[in-house]
Design a protein around this motif. Structure first.
Motif, PDB file in Angstrom:
ATOM      1  N   GLY A  28       0.872  -1.166   0.118  1.00  0.00           N
ATOM      2  CA  GLY A  28       0.092   0.015  -0.140  1.00  0.00           C
ATOM      3  C   GLY A  28       0.728   1.281   0.075  1.00  0.00           C
ATOM      4  O   GLY A  28       2.087   1.340  -0.233  1.00  0.00           O
ATOM      5  N   GLU A  54      -1.183   3.120  -6.400  1.00  0.00           N
ATOM      6  CA  GLU A  54      -2.233   2.126  -5.739  1.00  0.00           C
ATOM      7  C   GLU A  54      -2.571   1.182  -6.691  1.00  0.00           C
ATOM      8  O   GLU A  54      -2.682  -0.340  -6.090  1.00  0.00           O
ATOM      9  CB  GLU A  54      -3.238   2.856  -5.207  1.00  0.00           C
ATOM     10  N   THR A  76      -5.006   1.444   1.002  1.00  0.00           N
ATOM     11  CA  THR A  76      -4.675   2.873   0.340  1.00  0.00           C
ATOM     12  C   THR A  76      -5.308   4.012   1.235  1.00  0.00           C
ATOM     13  O   THR A  76      -6.039   3.556   2.298  1.00  0.00           O
ATOM     14  CB  THR A  76      -5.623   2.916  -1.042  1.00  0.00           C
ATOM     15  N   ALA A  81      -6.792   7.521  -4.352  1.00  0.00           N
ATOM     16  CA  ALA A  81      -6.119   6.337  -4.112  1.00  0.00           C
ATOM     17  C   ALA A  81      -6.806   4.898  -4.033  1.00  0.00           C
ATOM     18  O   ALA A  81      -6.432   3.904  -4.884  1.00  0.00           O
ATOM     19  CB  ALA A  81      -5.586   6.364  -2.451  1.00  0.00           C
ATOM     20  N   ALA A  85      -6.809   1.825  -7.041  1.00  0.00           N
ATOM     21  CA  ALA A  85      -6.425   0.397  -6.968  1.00  0.00           C
ATOM     22  C   ALA A  85      -7.858  -0.250  -7.469  1.00  0.00           C
ATOM     23  O   ALA A  85      -7.685  -1.199  -7.598  1.00  0.00           O
ATOM     24  CB  ALA A  85      -6.663   0.123  -5.391  1.00  0.00           C
ATOM     25  N   SER A 103      -9.459   0.701   2.806  1.00  0.00           N
ATOM     26  CA  SER A 103      -9.243   2.433   2.631  1.00  0.00           C
ATOM     27  C   SER A 103     -10.206   2.925   3.708  1.00  0.00           C
ATOM     28  O   SER A 103     -11.219   2.363   4.040  1.00  0.00           O
ATOM     29  CB  SER A 103      -9.839   2.516   1.280  1.00  0.00           C
TER      30      SER A 103
END
Length: 535
Positions: A28, A54, A76, A81, A85, A103
């Motif tokens: 991460g 990410e 993340t 971010a 991902a 997250s």
């Protein structure tokens, strides 16, 4: 007397729950909203690998999960971010890989229409839910261990899939009393006994059996080998199933369902056993297979069982347990010489077609083959060198040996996936294989690999741009437009990113560079140019 749960922060509760579920490594990037999680990672001794984007972190978690069989963890911050991902975890969804994306989200009582908070995204959790089918937003610190246990249960039961866990950013540093939630022990049962018995009766009467092995069969490698040997059944693998049935086995036809030889083979079989495969168009480039005989399908996903092909025998259950049940009932078969000759005939035809389609990449493939040790892993990108070259021409012999973005077809997958694979299986050789176009999507991850001091060869086959799209434009009679890319000196770029770099144009130089890269003190970019790179 029951113990009073301790008072801990949301970040501590998250990391404690991850450790309880066997997490040893997290990929991460830290950010303003997840600092409390990073403090807990450091204090609880969980290794963290800092990616440079990410998407790279997500792909690395995917590669780690594929080779270890354990969920990969991607952490993340919120907003851009987690959306960076999102491509990676959608690839994981497409290829049935367990990755947990964690997250922060907007605060618990954030205004419904927003107020301009940093990294603000409307309905962030809903976006992930739409892409991968599972996202949970917790509403208290005490709920975090439960949410982690639920996510792991989701990822490890039935068909493996990714999951997203969202923690409101204000809960990460909030302290509350938190009770641990132990991991859920997930059973992996076989298909029902009645259907297994019926399938065994059909297999006992088969005269020309054949197997198709997909990515969902990775855990059943030993059992499938035993079953194929008892029946004398030739075996073909999908891209994600490549290596599950050793391609050096006399019964192996090869990997890749797209070749005409496979369609002809399936049409000749009176029984086909398809295990852990979608039978999807991403494997079958030229249309569905035509099963002239009976189809026995083994899949843990009941919905997939009847998607893309309707089987005559539906064995819904775990691949390893179900194939073991078939073996137990089938007993010891004694296939004759005719079975071996049949397998050899189809193998010759498959390899003829594979070599014809991958002719431009054969010098590359043959050189890599000569250098690889048993058990090596190829982490490939969606590149011509992979799907025309290595998929059907490079022989691999262990499950999870070919990491490839089959379903979603993401570019940039190979390098970060190779990083995750090497960290997950440090004793196996790992090679990243890219085209010069796709590698640019995640090229900064070279610095991640360098930081981890990974002896990782990164082969970049340079054909001057997006070669496959160029080929399709020519085939359509369209102008060749937007696909030719200016040359990049990847060896110099590698050195600038603290890696080794070398440019090669002959098989001998490629072999020398590859051997040296496996014992190097950091990654080595091998820039392949000229005819060796394919066209």
């Amino acid at each position: 007397m029951s113990m009073i749960p301790p008072r801990i922060s949301g970040g501590d509760a998250l990391v404690r729950a991850l450790v309880a579920h066997g997490t040893e490594l997290v990929f991460g990037i830290p950010g303003t909203h997840n600092l409390g999680v990073y403090r807990a990672l450091a204090e609880q001794g969980v290794k963290h690998v800092t990616s440079r984007h990410e998407q790279g972190a997500g792909f690395a978690a995917d590669g780690y999960a594929r080779v270890t069989g354990k969920p990969g963890i991607c952490l993340t911050t919120s907003g851009p971010a987690v959306l960076n991902a999102m491509t990676a975890v959608t690839q994981s969804y497409s290829d049935s890989v367990p990755v947990l994306l964690i997250s922060p989200g907007m605060p618990l009582h954030h205004p419904g229409r927003g107020n301009g908070t940093l990294h603000e995204v409307r309905h962030q959790s809903a976006a992930l839910e739409a892409a991968i089918g599972y996202s949970i937003r917790v509403h208290s610190v005490a709920e975090i261990p439960l949410a982690v246990a639920q996510a792991f249960a989701h990822m490890t039961s039935g068909r493996p899939r990714p999951a997203h866990l969202e923690i409101p950013l204000d809960l990460i540093d909030t302290v509350d009393r938190v009770s641990d939630v132990p991991p859920v022990l997930v059973a992996h049962p076989p298909a029902d006994a009645v259907t297994v018995a019926a399938a065994v009766r059909r297999l006992n009467s088969a005269e020309r059996p054949g197997f198709i092995v997909g990515g969902g069969a990775k855990g059943a490698a030993e059992e499938l080998t035993t079953l194929a040997e008892r029946l004398g059944a030739p075996v073909v693998s999908t891209a994600n199933g490549k290596g599950t049935f050793s391609e050096r086995h006399p019964l192996s036809i090869g990997a890749g369902l797209h070749l005409k030889a496979v369609a002809d083979f399936v049409a000749e079989c009176d029984v086909v056993v398809a295990t852990g495969t979608e039978l999807a168009s991403t494997d079958l480039w030229h249309g569905p297979l035509k099963f002239a005989g009976d189809l026995i399908r083994i899949d843990v996903d009941p919905a997939q069982m009847i998607t893309n092909a309707l089987p005559d025998y539906r064995l819904v259950g775990d691949a390893q347990a179900t194939v073991a049940a078939l073996n137990q009932r089938l007993g010891n078969g004694k296939p004759g010489e005719e079975a071996a000759q049949r397998a050899e005939r189809w193998q010759r035809l498959f390899r003829k077609h594979a070599r014809a389609q991958g002719a431009a990449w054969l010098p590359l493939v043959e050189t890599v083959q000569d250098v690889l040790a048993p058990g090596a892993i190829i982490a490939g990108d969606s590149a011509m060198a992979c799907y025309y070259g290595t998929l059907s021409n490079l022989l691999l012999e262990r499950p999870a040996s070919f990491l490839y973005p089959t379903g979603f077809g993401s570019l940039g997958y190979g390098l970060p996936a190779a990083i995750g694979a090497k960290l997950g299986s440090p004793d196996r050789q790992v090679v990243a294989l890219h085209g010069d176009g796709g590698v640019m999507f995640t090229l900064p991850e070279l610095t991640t690999a360098a930081q981890e001091r990974l002896a990782l060869p990164v082969i970049v086959c340079d054909n001057g741009g997006y070669g496959e799209i160029r080929r399709e434009m020519v085939e359509r009679g369209d102008p060749v437009h937007g696909v030719n890319l200016p040359g990049v000196d990847f060896a110099k770029v590698a050195k600038a990113l603290n890696c080794h770099g070398v440019t090669v144009s002959t098989q001998d130089k490629l072999a020398t560079a590859l051997r040296k890269a496996f014992t190097a003190d950091r990654p080595t970019v091998i820039h392949v140019v000229g005819d060796l790179a394919g066209s």
